[in-house]
Design a protein around this motif. Sequence first.
Motif, PDB file in Angstrom:
ATOM      1  N   ASN A 151     108.923  45.475  43.450  1.00  0.00           N
ATOM      2  CA  ASN A 151     107.883  44.474  43.239  1.00  0.00           C
ATOM      3  C   ASN A 151     106.879  44.939  42.182  1.00  0.00           C
ATOM      4  O   ASN A 151     106.488  44.184  41.286  1.00  0.00           O
ATOM      5  CB  ASN A 151     107.172  44.202  44.566  1.00  0.00           C
ATOM      6  N   ASN A 155     106.306  43.047  38.409  1.00  0.00           N
ATOM      7  CA  ASN A 155     105.071  42.283  38.214  1.00  0.00           C
ATOM      8  C   ASN A 155     104.361  42.682  36.920  1.00  0.00           C
ATOM      9  O   ASN A 155     104.341  43.851  36.552  1.00  0.00           O
ATOM     10  CB  ASN A 155     104.114  42.503  39.389  1.00  0.00           C
ATOM     11  N   LYS A 191     111.412  36.950  42.108  1.00  0.00           N
ATOM     12  CA  LYS A 191     110.460  37.920  42.658  1.00  0.00           C
ATOM     13  C   LYS A 191     109.511  38.464  41.598  1.00  0.00           C
ATOM     14  O   LYS A 191     108.591  39.225  41.924  1.00  0.00           O
ATOM     15  CB  LYS A 191     111.226  39.078  43.305  1.00  0.00           C
TER      16      LYS A 191
END
Length: 426
Positions: A151, A155, A191
């Motif tokens: 993650n 990002n 995601k």
Amino acid sequence: MKVVIAGGGFGGLRLARKLNNKKGIDVILIDQYNYHQFQPLFYQVATAGLDASNISFPLRKVFQKSRNIRIRMAIIQRIDTTEKMIHTDIGEISYDYLVLATGAGTNFFGNVELEANAFSMKSTVEALQIRHRMMENLELAVTTTDPQTLNRLMNIVVVGGGPTGVEVSGALAEMKHYVLPKDYPELDFRKMNIFLVEGSSKVLGAMSDKSSDQALKYLHQLGVTLLTNSQVEGYDGNELRLQDGKTIAASTVIWAAGIKGNIPGGFESVTVQRGNRLKVNEFNQVNNMQNIFAIGDVAAMISADYPNGHPQVAPVAMQQADTLSLNLLKIKENSFATLEAFNYKDKGAMATVGRNLAVVDIPKPKWHFGGFFAWLIWMALHLMLILGVKNRLFVFLNWVYNYLTYDQSLRLIFREFNRDNSTRNI
């Protein structure tokens, strides 16, 4: 008359070209790079849309046929205003008149942690570093098995909702949708999150409400997560902390939330204005310094219309350079009484969010428009401003190719392999 121009950006280069081959004037143009950088397209270099060479042009090539302009690649260390001497890393350079066109750098507002870990985008080199980090993170994401690490690697956070922040956020969102899934089929890009953090209540705060609202709609359309009224507290390289207590896990944070004037050493006795800018009079002359002028982002000309100085944008720097070139020629002829005061002609503002998505504000007549037509206007204007026919052609061809294929071909990671098989990023 020996004129030294410090800085080869929009203002400094424009002034040098205006003084090119003018009799009685010798010009030295100093810059830490040997090329002019087209700053409005840094974000396309950072997102693999353009090659760095497409938006850079050698300064010496600009003046190959000049009889009075010489280039010096140097870092200015200090200016002795009494002796009229510039101290640089390659030696001393004297002047009769000095023009500061040193532009602006990134303003982290004193946050040392942010400055150490976030990426700024004020040079071609910094844009390439952002691209490199993003590509390396995705390579690491392919092999990671920890969901939290995955993650964080995927990002990306952009801080600052001005034109730079909006443009890079939109470009990253388009990469997420159209390009990266083809390169990394192992990753689930649902995601991946592109965050745009803005301290005020709207994006493009310097533009009209219509442009702000339209840009906001475009960002939502592209899937950018917008956080307004959010102040950044810090960033340790792994987690961005907001003042309201929220955190965002991200390995890449791009800081586009502020700029400050690049004032060389030697002006400690001068009171600087908001944004670390030198106060100048209507002739761009630095207060109480007869032989020193400042133009562009480093200059603050205070007036009723612009109580904090003019906007720190390229048209201001270029128009100031035009006026100053005329005044320097008058000074050479001792015609001080006929110096022309600077009067900014605001021709409007624009920003692009993505393909077929842009906003344009024109002040006179007051007019706003957006969408495909605004996007075409944005592209045409930027093509005209790029130096060099070859650069314009390459940029145009890249844009056409990207538009037709929804792809870019510049996602390269350069490494140097040492004899012990260890690697070093270039």
